[in-house]
Enzyme design. Structure first.
Site, mmCIF file in Angstrom:
data_model
loop_
_atom_site.group_PDB
_atom_site.id
_atom_site.type_symbol
_atom_site.label_atom_id
_atom_site.label_comp_id
_atom_site.label_asym_id
_atom_site.label_seq_id
_atom_site.Cartn_x
_atom_site.Cartn_y
_atom_site.Cartn_z
ATOM 1 C CG LEU A 84 48.063 -1.096 0.988
ATOM 2 C CD1 LEU A 84 46.835 -1.942 1.294
ATOM 3 C CD2 LEU A 84 48.982 -1.828 0.027
ATOM 4 C CE LYS A 116 43.054 -0.416 2.733
ATOM 5 N NZ LYS A 116 42.836 0.026 4.083
ATOM 6 C CB CYS A 429 1.454 12.857 21.923
ATOM 7 S SG CYS A 429 -0.055 13.829 21.759
HETATM 8 S S1 IVH Z 1 49.145 -5.178 2.800
HETATM 9 C C1 IVH Z 1 53.296 -2.630 2.541
HETATM 10 N N1 IVH Z 1 46.872 -6.354 3.232
HETATM 11 O O1 IVH Z 1 45.555 -1.197 5.203
HETATM 12 C C2 IVH Z 1 51.914 -2.480 3.052
HETATM 13 N N2 IVH Z 1 47.243 -4.253 4.242
HETATM 14 O O2 IVH Z 1 45.432 1.448 4.022
HETATM 15 C C3 IVH Z 1 51.203 -3.743 2.838
HETATM 16 N N3 IVH Z 1 45.409 -3.495 5.639
HETATM 17 O O3 IVH Z 1 48.829 -0.271 5.967
HETATM 18 C C4 IVH Z 1 49.893 -3.744 3.431
HETATM 19 N N4 IVH Z 1 44.101 -5.231 5.328
HETATM 20 O O4 IVH Z 1 47.534 -1.718 7.707
HETATM 21 C C5 IVH Z 1 47.623 -5.280 3.479
HETATM 22 N N5 IVH Z 1 44.934 -7.557 3.538
HETATM 23 C C6 IVH Z 1 45.662 -6.474 3.784
HETATM 24 C C7 IVH Z 1 45.222 -5.437 4.614
HETATM 25 C C8 IVH Z 1 46.049 -4.330 4.816
HETATM 26 C C9 IVH Z 1 44.242 -4.071 5.937
HETATM 27 C C10 IVH Z 1 45.850 -2.179 6.138
HETATM 28 C C11 IVH Z 1 47.343 -2.116 6.386
HETATM 29 C C12 IVH Z 1 47.782 -1.011 5.449
HETATM 30 C C13 IVH Z 1 46.553 -0.213 5.306
HETATM 31 C C14 IVH Z 1 46.583 0.672 4.085
#
Ligand code: IVH
Length: 684
Positions: A84, A116, A429
């Site tokens: 992302l 995330k 101490c």
């Molecule tokens: S969507 C096409 N949704 O964060 C890629 N990713 O730093 C779509 N991740 O590669 C990813 N929580 O492994 C998505 N709610 C979430 C997520 C998430 C964690 C991870 C995922 C991604 C990475 C990017």
């Protein structure tokens, strides 16, 4: 023409990024924080944008993860697993949303906001509803076949619960190690003398890459699904519909996800979870905002590494790097010597840090941090700052040559020997009259939790000691205005305030005095239990170990410490003197309050301070109920040592799980300590 320096910088950045990727993705043992990695990547990206001739398709800016190298079979993803793009502030998020709307020629899409999850990305393939394979992200093109390990993770169905499953469905999500279990596991590792895992993500990654699935099965790993790869025979038109279908099929999805109409609502979502970052059971490092409609997603497409229809809003890092300047020691009120790190000031999660405790000699040596090292410091939520470790690649040769830090042999405050008793982690101490120990005892006695003497902080305590107006706690009650008025900075008002505060403190109830006396192991909760039980100081002093250990919530170790305290002549004389000076030695005896009316508690595993019957009685005395199995009605599950499946069940039903200390506090206050998942608790 690009100058040689810039070329060299690009080459160095790429090499460094490759090394960090390898350590992160392959070894599960990163050397730098995510933020430091992102900063390097951002620098490289900026140079490549300004000098396209330096750009290259194989640059780390165009790649995701690292190629698999482990003992697992390599599998090519039917559809690439992308990463992302990140934004770090609201402006960045709004600019992304504008770009999306422009690309959709003015159409305002609906957005989905998700947490995330800071876990390990996985793609799970179901054919006709049957689990066939699970593959890690790897470099996005190929990953590792970890099917055997993923099959044993609870909550990942072997078969989808759908009447008419699609011919093919690749589900994408994150595998994580729940934070509470991670902390408990790390504490246990430390007690067993094993190194701690740096964070839940590394622990999850390590568990997922075990050669023996039986080991993976013992780890409390879990999955949250957040998307899909290839699919055949799937009839959904948007992200929300997809998540609903996944949930209906028995796959775990996040409860926190929200679909919103306006980007402003996504901003509110980002702000809300920024303030509640530690509420979820898993670690999060940001929020992902997605365009909901698949038709819109297709129109927007992807770059070489990330979709244009999604963006990650990254929260400020809770880990930062800085330089360790010194390791110093403090002598506390019990004489305990605590090493602490002093480092260049650094902003972490909203506060500037400069000091962090290293706890004791063993922990300081286990971390092996040395003055001159680049160290990683962490502050998660309200948690006290912590030195995570040092960056091996950044250790200067002279620091390497200096050897590991050693506990000083003499107290820096009084010059007397520092001693460490056999079998104890703490050093002391040896001087019972060490000036720093006295200072800490006085400040503690006057502190908020103890006698609460207004006007008497550290500085005042230090002055009184330096001027030899006090030599112990009892001397406080002999202070005279005329002596104080002679001190620098002590005007009429200040002196009156201080003397009033001291006078008022004489009326504090017994529990506060017990806290103030600085008896080993006697903190607020124990002091209250003792005061309530015995009612006055005389009764407590007369009690033997057996009687004290019999008080609910007070165990053998505390009882021995209390008896030992009063058996010491100096302590006994001090308490007598305080009584003579008019300090109150009684409490208001109160009946046990019905703090747990309406609560249903499950006890599992062994507790230290209670037998099972005592724990049950303690709950029932307070109006609560103890049941043997966990259900949706369970208010909290108390987990002791060797807890069994009840803890798992509690996790499944998302019931608050608490340890013994939290249980004692619950008995006392009728409330779960914050951070135990009890925020939505409506009873009690
Ligand atoms: S969507 C096409 N949704 O964060 C890629 N990713 O730093 C779509 N991740 O590669 C990813 N929580 O492994 C998505 N709610 C979430 C997520 C998430 C964690 C991870 C995922 C991604 C990475 C990017």
């Amino acid at each position: 023409m690009v100058d040689a320096d810039l070329r060299r910088e690009v080459a160095e950045l790429r090499a460094e990024l490759e090394r960090h990727r390898y350590r992160y993705y392959v070894l599960s043992d990163p050397e730098v924080t995510d933020a430091a990695f992102d900063a390097l990547l951002e620098r490289l990206r900026t140079i490549e944008r300004a000098h396209p001739e330096l750009d290259h398709p194989a640059s780390p800016t165009h790649r995701v993860g690292a190629p698999p190298t482990g003992p697992f079979e390599t599998v090519r993803h039917a559809q690439r697993m992308l990463s992302l793009d990140n934004v770090f502030d609201v402006d960045g998020l709004l600019e992304w949303a504008e770009r999306v709307e422009r690309n959709l020629e003015g159409v305002t899409p609906r957005w989905t906001c998700e947490l995330k999850i800071d876990g390990v990305a996985i793609s799970v393939r179901y054919e006709r509803g049957i689990f066939v394979r699970a593959v890690t992200r790897g470099d996005g093109e190929t990953g590792e076949d970890v099917s055997a390990n993923v099959r044993v993770i609870e909550g990942i169905p072997a078969a989808l619960d759908l009447a008419d499953p699609p011919a093919l469905l690749e589900v994408r999500g994150e595998i994580f190690y729940p934070v509470a279990q991670f902390n408990a596991m790390n504490d246990a590792r430390e007690q067993a003398g094993e190194p701690r895992f740096a964070n839940p993500r590394n622990a999850a990654s390590g568990a997922l890459r075990q050669k023996d699935p039986r080991i993976t099965a013992q780890r409390p790993l879990a999955l949250i699904c957040h998307g899909m790869g290839v699919a055949d025979g799937l009839d959904v038109d948007g992200h929300t519909a997809l998540l609903s279908l996944l949930a209906a099929a028995g796959l775990p999805v996040a409860a926190e996800t929200r679909r919103v109409e306006e980007i402003g609502e996504a901003v509110a979502f980002v702000e809300h979870w920024g303030a509640h970052r530690h509420d979820p059971a898993y670690e999060i490092d940001g929020v992902v905002v997605k365009v909901d409609d698949f038709a819109h997603q297709r129109r927007l497409g992807s770059t070489s590494s990330a979709p244009r229809w999604a963006i990650a809003f990254k929260y400020p890092p809770e880990e930062q790097q800085t330089v360790l300047r010194d390791i110093l020691v403090n002598v506390g009120r019990t004489g305990k010597v605590t090493p602490f790190a002093s480092f260049d000031p650094v902003l972490v999660a909203g506060s500037t840090l400069q000091l962090a405790t290293l706890h004791n000699e063993d922990q300081a040596r286990a971390k092996d941090v040395r003055p001159g090292d680049t160290i990683i410091v962490r502050k998660a939520g309200d948690v006290i700052p912590e030195v995570v470790g040092y960056v091996p690649g950044a250790r200067p040769p002279e620091v390497e040559a200096a050897g590991p830090w050693q506990m000083p042999s003499e107290c820096p405050f009084c010059g007397q020997p520092i001693e460490r008793l056999n079998g104890e982690a703490a050093s002391y101490c040896s001087n019972i009259d060490c000036p720093n120990r006295l200072l800490e005892s006085l400040a503690h006695y006057a502190g908020r939790g103890a006698l609460d003497i207004e006007g008497m902080g550290y500085e005042t305590a230090r002055t009184l000691l330096d001027e030899q107006l006090v030599g112990n706690i009892a001397d406080l009650y002999r202070l005279r205005a005329e002596d104080l008025l002679e001190l620098d900075g002590f005007g009429d008002k200040k002196v009156a305030l201080l003397l009033e505060g001291i006078e008022r403190s004489k009326q504090q109830p017994l529990e506060r005095l017990l806290i103030g006396l600085n008896i080993r192991h006697v903190g607020g909760t124990t002091a209250r239990l003792l005061a309530r039980h015995f009612g006055d100081m005389a009764a407590l002093r007369a009690a033997d170990v057996e009687v004290i250990a019999g008080v609910t919530g007070v165990g053998q170790i505390i009882a021995e410490a209390v008896v030992a305290y009063f058996a010491n002549e100096r302590n006994a004389a001090l308490v007598d003197e305080l009584a003579r000076l008019g300090v109150r030695m009684t409490t208001d005896r109160v009946a046990v309050e019905r703090t747990l009316e309406g609560w249903t508690i499950v006890l599992t595993g062994g507790l230290e301070r209670f037998t099972r019957d005592e724990a049950k009685r303690a709950v029932e005395d307070r109006g609560g109920k103890v049941t043997s199995s966990v259900s949706k009605k369970t208010s909290a599950v108390v987990v002791g040592t060797d807890a069994g499946s009840k803890a798992d069940r509690a996790r499944e039903l998302e019931r608050p799980i608490i340890d013994e200390a939290a249980f004692v506090s619950l008995l006392d206050t009728g409330q779960l300590p914050s951070g135990t998942g009890g925020a939505d608790q409506t009873v009690g």
